[in-house]
Design a protein around this motif. Sequence first.
Motif, mmCIF file in Angstrom:
data_model
loop_
_atom_site.group_PDB
_atom_site.id
_atom_site.type_symbol
_atom_site.label_atom_id
_atom_site.label_comp_id
_atom_site.label_asym_id
_atom_site.label_seq_id
_atom_site.Cartn_x
_atom_site.Cartn_y
_atom_site.Cartn_z
ATOM 1 N N THR A 1 0.849 -1.190 0.000
ATOM 2 C CA THR A 1 0.000 0.000 0.000
ATOM 3 C C THR A 1 0.882 1.235 0.000
ATOM 4 O O THR A 1 1.865 1.317 0.736
ATOM 5 C CB THR A 1 -0.914 0.022 1.233
ATOM 6 N N VAL A 2 0.520 2.193 -0.843
ATOM 7 C CA VAL A 2 1.240 3.465 -0.919
ATOM 8 C C VAL A 2 0.285 4.583 -0.525
ATOM 9 O O VAL A 2 -0.879 4.598 -0.943
ATOM 10 C CB VAL A 2 1.790 3.695 -2.340
ATOM 11 N N ALA A 3 0.750 5.502 0.299
ATOM 12 C CA ALA A 3 -0.009 6.708 0.629
ATOM 13 C C ALA A 3 0.539 7.877 -0.185
ATOM 14 O O ALA A 3 1.750 7.970 -0.415
ATOM 15 C CB ALA A 3 0.092 7.016 2.119
ATOM 16 N N VAL A 4 -0.348 8.744 -0.619
ATOM 17 C CA VAL A 4 0.049 9.951 -1.344
ATOM 18 C C VAL A 4 -0.162 11.146 -0.422
ATOM 19 O O VAL A 4 -1.223 11.295 0.192
ATOM 20 C CB VAL A 4 -0.770 10.111 -2.643
ATOM 21 N N ARG A 5 0.859 11.982 -0.313
ATOM 22 C CA ARG A 5 0.813 13.174 0.540
ATOM 23 C C ARG A 5 1.001 14.406 -0.347
ATOM 24 O O ARG A 5 2.050 14.558 -0.993
ATOM 25 C CB ARG A 5 1.927 13.097 1.578
ATOM 26 N N ILE A 6 -0.013 15.262 -0.414
ATOM 27 C CA ILE A 6 0.076 16.530 -1.144
ATOM 28 C C ILE A 6 -0.406 17.608 -0.193
ATOM 29 O O ILE A 6 -1.530 17.541 0.311
ATOM 30 C CB ILE A 6 -0.764 16.509 -2.437
ATOM 31 N N ILE A 7 0.446 18.588 0.085
ATOM 32 C CA ILE A 7 0.147 19.540 1.149
ATOM 33 C C ILE A 7 0.553 20.946 0.746
ATOM 34 O O ILE A 7 1.520 21.154 0.004
ATOM 35 C CB ILE A 7 0.845 19.108 2.457
ATOM 36 N N ASP A 8 -0.204 21.929 1.217
ATOM 37 C CA ASP A 8 0.070 23.342 0.957
ATOM 38 C C ASP A 8 0.615 23.990 2.219
ATOM 39 O O ASP A 8 0.139 23.727 3.326
ATOM 40 C CB ASP A 8 -1.217 24.067 0.535
ATOM 41 N N SER A 9 1.623 24.854 2.048
ATOM 42 C CA SER A 9 2.223 25.564 3.170
ATOM 43 C C SER A 9 2.930 26.809 2.643
ATOM 44 O O SER A 9 3.099 26.975 1.427
ATOM 45 C CB SER A 9 3.216 24.652 3.902
ATOM 46 N N ILE A 10 3.320 27.680 3.554
ATOM 47 C CA ILE A 10 4.109 28.856 3.189
ATOM 48 C C ILE A 10 5.557 28.686 3.630
ATOM 49 O O ILE A 10 6.494 28.930 2.878
ATOM 50 C CB ILE A 10 3.513 30.133 3.811
ATOM 51 N N ASP A 11 5.734 28.221 4.873
ATOM 52 C CA ASP A 11 7.086 28.122 5.421
ATOM 53 C C ASP A 11 7.421 26.744 5.976
ATOM 54 O O ASP A 11 8.491 26.539 6.544
ATOM 55 C CB ASP A 11 7.286 29.171 6.520
ATOM 56 N N GLY A 12 6.505 25.774 5.832
ATOM 57 C CA GLY A 12 6.762 24.430 6.325
ATOM 58 C C GLY A 12 6.457 24.227 7.794
ATOM 59 O O GLY A 12 6.466 23.091 8.286
ATOM 60 N N MET A 13 6.142 25.294 8.518
ATOM 61 C CA MET A 13 5.861 25.174 9.948
ATOM 62 C C MET A 13 4.440 24.692 10.203
ATOM 63 O O MET A 13 4.148 24.094 11.234
ATOM 64 C CB MET A 13 6.088 26.514 10.642
ATOM 65 N N SER A 14 3.540 24.969 9.283
ATOM 66 C CA SER A 14 2.168 24.459 9.344
ATOM 67 C C SER A 14 1.707 24.229 7.915
ATOM 68 O O SER A 14 2.348 24.699 6.956
ATOM 69 C CB SER A 14 1.238 25.454 10.062
ATOM 70 N N GLY A 15 0.627 23.489 7.745
ATOM 71 C CA GLY A 15 0.168 23.211 6.392
ATOM 72 C C GLY A 15 -1.216 22.602 6.376
ATOM 73 O O GLY A 15 -1.697 22.092 7.392
ATOM 74 N N THR A 16 -1.842 22.669 5.216
ATOM 75 C CA THR A 16 -3.151 22.047 5.024
ATOM 76 C C THR A 16 -3.072 21.106 3.834
ATOM 77 O O THR A 16 -2.383 21.391 2.842
ATOM 78 C CB THR A 16 -4.243 23.106 4.766
ATOM 79 N N TYR A 17 -3.769 19.974 3.932
ATOM 80 C CA TYR A 17 -3.719 19.028 2.822
ATOM 81 C C TYR A 17 -4.364 19.663 1.584
ATOM 82 O O TYR A 17 -5.294 20.466 1.681
ATOM 83 C CB TYR A 17 -4.404 17.710 3.195
ATOM 84 N N SER A 18 -3.834 19.335 0.432
ATOM 85 C CA SER A 18 -4.290 19.941 -0.817
ATOM 86 C C SER A 18 -5.593 19.299 -1.292
ATOM 87 O O SER A 18 -5.698 18.069 -1.326
ATOM 88 C CB SER A 18 -3.223 19.786 -1.897
ATOM 89 N N ARG A 19 -6.542 20.141 -1.666
ATOM 90 C CA ARG A 19 -7.830 19.661 -2.203
ATOM 91 C C ARG A 19 -7.655 19.387 -3.695
ATOM 92 O O ARG A 19 -8.080 20.161 -4.548
ATOM 93 C CB ARG A 19 -8.929 20.686 -1.983
ATOM 94 N N ILE A 20 -7.004 18.297 -4.006
ATOM 95 C CA ILE A 20 -6.699 17.941 -5.389
ATOM 96 C C ILE A 20 -7.946 17.351 -6.055
ATOM 97 O O ILE A 20 -8.635 16.518 -5.461
ATOM 98 C CB ILE A 20 -5.547 16.911 -5.427
ATOM 99 N N PRO A 21 -8.278 17.778 -7.286
ATOM 100 C CA PRO A 21 -9.416 17.171 -7.990
ATOM 101 C C PRO A 21 -9.288 15.651 -8.051
ATOM 102 O O PRO A 21 -8.192 15.117 -8.272
ATOM 103 C CB PRO A 21 -9.325 17.788 -9.388
ATOM 104 N N HIS A 22 -10.420 14.979 -7.870
ATOM 105 C CA HIS A 22 -10.393 13.516 -7.819
ATOM 106 C C HIS A 22 -9.890 12.897 -9.121
ATOM 107 O O HIS A 22 -9.328 11.791 -9.116
ATOM 108 C CB HIS A 22 -11.779 12.973 -7.466
ATOM 109 N N GLU A 23 -10.079 13.583 -10.229
ATOM 110 C CA GLU A 23 -9.594 13.047 -11.504
ATOM 111 C C GLU A 23 -8.075 12.889 -11.486
ATOM 112 O O GLU A 23 -7.543 11.927 -12.039
ATOM 113 C CB GLU A 23 -10.007 13.967 -12.656
#
Length: 314
Positions: A258-280
């Motif tokens: 099993t592989v997990a995919v991590r896509i995340i948005d941040s400015i400085d790496g100190m905090s972040g929110t997961y990216s709302r990537i289109p399901h396609e």
Amino acid sequence: MFDVKKFINETIRNLKNEIKGKAIIAVSGGVDSTVSAVLTHMAIGDNLLPVFIDTGLMRKNESDKVKSLFDSLNIKIKILNREEDFLKHLEGITDPEQKRKIVGERFIRNFEEEARNFNAEYLVQGTIAPDWIESGGGIRERIKTHHNVGGLPEKMDLKIVEPLRDLYKDEVREIAKYLGIKNWERQPFPGPGLSIRVIGEVNKNKLDLLREATEIVENEVENAVNNNLIQRPWQYFAIMLPVKTTGVHGDKRAYGYTVAVRIIDSIDGMSGTYSRIPHEILERISINITNRIPEINRVVYDITNKPPATIEWE
């Protein structure tokens, strides 16, 4: 407001005063170490030797990409293949903090050898503020050890120089863009490499599978960015989980990773929110991974922010 030109001028002056003789710098192809290398080279010229160590924990074709980058900067670089050394010392290790310390220690020992060959007393590193903040020390709680801070051995023969120590990633990117460094937007890549993206014990087979999955994630995200389907995320990568699950390949039962995919948005790496990537896009990533890598039969998407999670899984 961050004054890029002032920082560059002050840093070059400080480096000239601090480095009395020759230095080597650990480069990874990432923006932090590249900016550090360019600034130090501007300060001491050919008294600096950039060294890239292929640890066996890197992404596909990383050595070629790093060489191409430094060729474009007209800075000579030395590339060392130390895969056997790093994988031997990581054998049987599952604890992520141990992995980071082992990788940090092996980096230093290899750099000490190169420094002796080059008659260098100094090791320049691309350490930035989040590295030492998260590594803890003093009154700070340790979140995770960064191999270039908390992962360093207690005894070492080199004097550490960290020209970017008080900067955050967005500021480093500003400097890189100002200097014309072509990788200024490149996503961060952890110093311990894929060793902390293979959850549990590391071995060459898992690393090879993860390299392929990582390339697929990166290519799909970058294609989406180039086609204006999404904005460029902070980081986007795959993680190899230490579990196998039942699946189907063709008309046969399969038992794969099993592989997990991590896509995340941040400015400085100190905090972040997961990216709302289109399901396609996520579906295309999943299909390509499971079609091209038959040993992997399940792909999941990480929707956890930082905090409570960190960006990396280990």
